[in-house]
Structures are given as C-alpha cells and as structure tokens.
Motif scaffolding. Structure first.
Motif, PDB file in Angstrom:
ATOM      1  N   SER A  42      43.053  42.300  45.784  1.00  0.00           N
ATOM      2  CA  SER A  42      41.979  41.931  44.860  1.00  0.00           C
ATOM      3  C   SER A  42      41.042  40.865  45.414  1.00  0.00           C
ATOM      4  CB  SER A  42      42.534  41.470  43.502  1.00  0.00           C
ATOM      5  OG  SER A  42      43.265  42.514  42.895  1.00  0.00           O
ATOM      6  N   ALA A  43      41.580  39.718  45.849  1.00  0.00           N
ATOM      7  CA  ALA A  43      40.742  38.646  46.372  1.00  0.00           C
ATOM      8  C   ALA A  43      41.495  37.915  47.473  1.00  0.00           C
ATOM      9  CB  ALA A  43      40.351  37.672  45.252  1.00  0.00           C
ATOM     10  N   LEU A  44      40.753  37.176  48.272  1.00  0.00           N
ATOM     11  CA  LEU A  44      41.343  36.428  49.376  1.00  0.00           C
ATOM     12  C   LEU A  44      41.820  35.072  48.858  1.00  0.00           C
ATOM     13  CD1 LEU A  44      41.718  36.919  52.465  1.00  0.00           C
ATOM     14  CD2 LEU A  44      39.694  35.497  52.792  1.00  0.00           C
ATOM     15  N   HIS A  45      43.105  34.812  49.000  1.00  0.00           N
ATOM     16  CA  HIS A  45      43.691  33.566  48.510  1.00  0.00           C
ATOM     17  C   HIS A  45      44.119  32.683  49.686  1.00  0.00           C
ATOM     18  CE1 HIS A  45      43.574  35.055  44.410  1.00  0.00           C
ATOM     19  NE2 HIS A  45      44.082  36.199  44.839  1.00  0.00           N
ATOM     20  N   GLU A  46      44.516  31.465  49.338  1.00  0.00           N
ATOM     21  CA  GLU A  46      44.866  30.479  50.360  1.00  0.00           C
ATOM     22  C   GLU A  46      45.995  30.960  51.265  1.00  0.00           C
ATOM     23  OE1 GLU A  46      43.439  27.574  51.131  1.00  0.00           O
ATOM     24  OE2 GLU A  46      41.882  27.959  49.634  1.00  0.00           O
ATOM     25  N   ASP A  47      46.888  31.781  50.736  1.00  0.00           N
ATOM     26  CA  ASP A  47      48.024  32.226  51.559  1.00  0.00           C
ATOM     27  C   ASP A  47      47.603  33.185  52.672  1.00  0.00           C
ATOM     28  OD1 ASP A  47      47.390  34.343  49.903  1.00  0.00           O
ATOM     29  OD2 ASP A  47      49.464  34.856  49.432  1.00  0.00           O
ATOM     30  N   LYS A  48      46.329  33.587  52.685  1.00  0.00           N
ATOM     31  CA  LYS A  48      45.830  34.479  53.738  1.00  0.00           C
ATOM     32  C   LYS A  48      45.085  33.721  54.838  1.00  0.00           C
ATOM     33  CE  LYS A  48      47.350  38.260  51.913  1.00  0.00           C
ATOM     34  NZ  LYS A  48      48.355  39.087  52.612  1.00  0.00           N
ATOM     35  N   GLN A  49      45.125  32.389  54.758  1.00  0.00           N
ATOM     36  CA  GLN A  49      44.449  31.586  55.777  1.00  0.00           C
ATOM     37  C   GLN A  49      44.928  31.931  57.184  1.00  0.00           C
ATOM     38  OE1 GLN A  49      42.091  29.247  55.746  1.00  0.00           O
ATOM     39  NE2 GLN A  49      42.016  28.244  53.743  1.00  0.00           N
ATOM     40  N   GLN A  50      46.245  32.053  57.343  1.00  0.00           N
ATOM     41  CA  GLN A  50      46.784  32.313  58.683  1.00  0.00           C
ATOM     42  C   GLN A  50      46.363  33.689  59.193  1.00  0.00           C
ATOM     43  OE1 GLN A  50      51.021  31.804  59.055  1.00  0.00           O
ATOM     44  NE2 GLN A  50      51.028  32.152  61.260  1.00  0.00           N
TER      45      GLN A  50
END
Length: 408
Positions: free
Chosen positions: A381-389
């Motif tokens: 759905s959306a890009l969240h902080e856990d996808k930083q890496q």
C-alpha cells in the motif's frame, strides 16, 4: 507560392512541413510537427526523388513546378513507397504523364497493392548495385530492406556525394525554413525527437540498420550530404550522427543514467519512485529521468529506454496483474526488441503484491540480455519506515552497477 531550398547547384529540396497532423502514423504525438522531404535533380534529365504525404501535396506540387521551370519531369525515383512519401505520386503522374518510375520489385508490388495506378508508365526496376546516368550525375542504388519496410532502398549520387537515405537518418519536427542540421542546435533541440523517431519507427530492425551502416561505411568518404525523407539534411558532423545510429541500432545505451518509470494509482508508488531518485542523487547519480507511465506517451518512454543504461520499473499490482499501462510499456519494449539494460524493480499492492514477480517474468520470457538486479523494494500500500533498508540497498545496487559500467 513555392517554398524550396537549394542543396547544391543541381539539387533542390521540394518538400513541405506539416503542423496540423497530431499523430504520426496515427499513434505517435508530434507536437512540433514533421517534414516530408522530396528532392529534385536538374541535369540533362530531370529527376524527382520521392514524393510527400497527401496532406502537403499542394505545396509540394507548387515546389516541383517552380524548380522545373517549364521543363518536363523525366524520372521519379521511389526509395520508399510508404504512403507518407508515395501518396502524391499519382498527382505527379497526372501532371507529368511521360515520367518514368524507378524503384524496386517489391516497391512496385506494394504500389499496386495500395491501388496506385502506375502501369501506364515506363517502370524501371532496379536492384542492389545498379547504376544510372542522368547527365553529369551518376547514381547507384543500394538495397535497404526492413529499414523499415521490405521494399526500401537508398540512392547515392556518386557525382556530388548525395545520399538520398529514405527513412534512415530521419527525425520528427518540422523544418520551418531550416533545412540543414547545422542550422539548428541539433544536440539541444532535436536529438530527443530524432531518437523518438528512430526507436519507435525503426527500432525493431537494428540488425538491418547495422547492415545498411556497414554498406555506408564503405563509401563514407564519398558522402557529402545525407538527405532523409523526414527532418534536416546533413552536410557536416557525420561522426556524431553515425555514433547515435550505431548506439541505437546495436541497442547499446546512449548514456549512463537511470530512467525511473512508475505506475501509481494513489500516489504511493510515485512517492517511492521519488524517494529512490533522491537517494540516487545523494550518491552522485544525477543523470535521472522520472516518468509517470500513465501520462507519458509510450513512444517517449521507449525513446528514453534506448537512451539510458539503467531502468527502474515501479508498479502497483492491479487485478492480480501488472498495471495496464505498465504492461503496455513492457509490450512495446518487447515489440521493439529493447535489450542490454540493467533493470531494478519496485512493486506495490494492497491485498496482493504480485507486480514485481510478473514484471520480472515478462522480461525473462520476452526480452534479451537484460540484467535484473536482485535488490527489490516490495511495499504493501505505502512505503513505511521499515523499508528504509530495502530502498537503500536498491539505490546502492544501482549506483554500484553504474560505477562498474563506467569502469568496464
């Protein structure tokens, strides 16, 4: 009234420009218009090289009449009989009924197939290597099949070194008075439309273009002018032009850089594409183009894909499939034989994240010599902080790949 320009003392441009047509071949937008080029040789015999589209026929006929200045027309050479060049030939026959038509066997077949009434004329069939003398000018005919139709040929005037190159070396954009490529800033104002013309019209036939370039290389020292059927006439800077055509026809990237193409329904995949672009710039990768596949015409996307070495496909999942306009872009890549690119994937989906695997499968099954990076950003759905890496790894993989390309 006539509108002509001299190329040499004996050869004149008698074509015309079209700013009314919105879609070339009823598919490619041409907001800056297009030219239809034809040329007249005045020698002991008079020779017309190709005609023009029906939309500019009146201007063309006035131009031919002016240049002939009361003389009859002896020969009509048809290098390429696609209707945007051949549609006006019957009007020429009506006005100059004694004209002899010179072309290839397949060209005459296609003329009849389109319903052109040519059989009351003297038809001169030529093939590779044939020569003909019109007075002081001698020409030779060179077969150019599949550049980009099977009947095509080019004609080389051996006397003045003029290559009448049919659709090869052509470009979108109307000439608007400026006939020669050195009368414009080609690399600034024209190269994108020249690339878009080549990649979408001729791009599929790279090996055939390479074959023609190989023939041209053997007589390059004799060529002083290149006269295409669209776009400007070249009389200098041939290495620049040939370098572009060599890259495009071998599918080698024209530039080291990243094209990011995204398909976004509600802005979340677009946000991910923009974040990736920022991360790349932070790493010193600034030759970047970001395109929304929904509002960028596919002909421009194809042109940019031929330009850049690296491609990022960012797509939402739609009905368990690839977003339709992204799939259309992939189908065009397949049809035009795009290859030799490094590709990264960003996928999105709300209740099923499928687009990444489907895009990779499409490329694996249909595109040649594509390197797909293992690093992938997968978002729900959306890009969240856990996808930083994941985003950082993808940006670094692209940066490393570009650096390796520079070192190779």
């Amino acid at each position: 009234m006539y509108c002509v320009r001299a190329i040499t003392n004996d050869v004149y441009w008698v074509g015309a420009n079209d700013h009314r047509l919105h879609l070339f071949e009823n598919i490619h937008p041409i907001p800056r218009g297009v030219s239809y080029n034809a040329y007249v040789l005045l020698d002991k015999a008079t020779v017309l090289f190709d005609t023009v589209d029906w939309s500019v026929c009146r201007q063309f006929l006035e131009n031919v009449e002016h240049v002939l200045n009361g003389r009859d027309l002896d020969y009509l050479v048809i290098n390429h009989m696609e209707p945007d060049h051949c549609a006006s030939m019957e009007e020429i026959i009506l006005r100059y009924p004694k004209v002899k038509i010179i072309s290839t066997e397949k060209s005459f077949m296609l003329m009849r197939q389109f319903g052109f009434r040519i059989d009351n004329q003297d038809l001169i069939e030529v093939k590779e290597g044939d020569t003909q003398c019109f007075g002081k000018h001698t020409v030779t005919y060179v077969a150019a099949p599949m550049v980009h139709w099977p009947e095509a040929m080019v004609t080389l005037d051996l006397t003045d070194g003029i290559l009448f190159s049919a659709d090869a070396f052509g470009s979108f954009i109307a000439l608007d008075g400026r006939l020669f490529a050195d009368e414009v800033n080609f690399d600034r104002d024209w190269i994108d439309e020249a690339r878009r013309y080549y990649t979408n019209i001729v791009g599929k036939y790279g090996p055939h273009v390479q074959h023609l370039l190989g023939k041209a290389a053997t007589v390059l020292d004799k060529i002083k002018y290149i006269c295409p059927l669209h776009g400007p006439v070249w009389r200098s800077d041939f290495p620049y032009l040939l370098d572009k055509y060599t890259h495009w026809s071998t599918y080698d990237p024209e530039e080291k850089g990243v094209l990011i193409v995204y398909a976004s329904m509600y802005g979340n995949t677009e946000s991910a594409a923009q974040i990736l672009a920022s991360r790349l710039c932070e790493k010193g990768i600034t030759n970047i183009r970001v395109c929304d596949v929904s509002n960028t015409h596919v002909s421009e996307l194809i042109s940019e894909t031929f330009k850049y070495s690296h491609l990022v496909l960012a797509s939402v999942t739609y009905n368990l499939g690839i977003y339709p306009v992204m799939l259309d872009f992939l189908e065009h890549m397949k049809a035009l034989h795009v290859q030799k690119r490094t590709v990264a994937i960003i996928e999105n989906g709300s209740w099923a994240v499928k687009s990444g695997d489907l895009m990779q499968k499409f490329m694996d099954d249909n595109l040649q010599d594509m390197t797909i990076l293992n690093e992938r950003v997968s978002m729900a759905s959306a890009l969240h902080e856990d996808k930083q890496q994941e985003m950082e790894q993808l940006a670094q993989a692209l940066a490393d790949s570009l650096q390796n390309l520079e070192q190779s």
